[in-house]
Design a protein around this motif. Sequence first.
Motif: not given
Length: 282
Positions: A109-116, A120-128, A153-155
């Motif tokens: 579950x920890x890995x699944x939460x992290x991936x979600x 969410x962060x990767x769905x939008x451009x970094x600058x925005x 930190x996500x990448x």
Amino acid sequence: MLRLLKETQTSLARKLQLGAAVIFAALLLLVYLYTAFVLRHDPTLTDLGIRLQGPSLNHPLGTDHLGRDVLTRLMLGGQQTIGYSLLALAAALLIGTAAGMVAGYRGGWLDRVFMRIADGFLAFPDMIVVIVLSGLLGPGLHSMIIAIVMVKWVSYARVVRTTVITESKQDYMLAARTNGLSPARMLTRHLLPHIAGQVLVLASLDLGKVILLISSLSYIGLGVQPPTPEWGAMLNDSRPYFQLAPELMLFPGLAIVLVVLCFTVLGDAIRDLYDVKKEVRG
């Protein structure tokens, strides 16, 4: 023979790029030392009597709209921009590495939460995302650093997680578990050496992007606040005087371009060096 010639040309091109980047960094250091120990101007001291003056012996790049020495502000602004970029990148690297190692090793579950969260962060451009977070947190240095770390930190976490999952299936990890090695020791002794190279390569390539982020945030008023010298803030301050003194925007803009290019070339060289070592070990 043709393949050997191409490899030689590629190697020579890499050495020339790396040499040019090192020379530029050395020149930047020399100019900074000259500014700090020879000119000794106060970067925040205003003198309207000498505002918008051209280059002179006392002011090699002239003065700005408030009579401040442009070269001094440019060099100290570089300290702010590059220094804060390194700070934000180091924080993102540490947080991302720790999160990725734990999520990849524990799974479930920890890995699944992290991936979600990562999706969410990767769905939008970094600058925005950085602009939105900085706006919500309020303008200022601390808000800017926090916003960049929250995005970057996500990448690192994703790269580390993938490496941990892959390496955990190797025979040496199975042997370590069989011998009763603790999870903390397995992560630090066996997995961290495999992670360090990839993370450092990613960080070296990311530094130029973080510099652009910090300069952009300061340019729109969400980053470093006046009168602290910073390249993006200097660009913003110089906008009303572009027709009268275009060099006030040219100098910090050129500094951003050259420094980002320098770090990009260094990052490419580090990546190529790491890939070569990896191929040799393989």
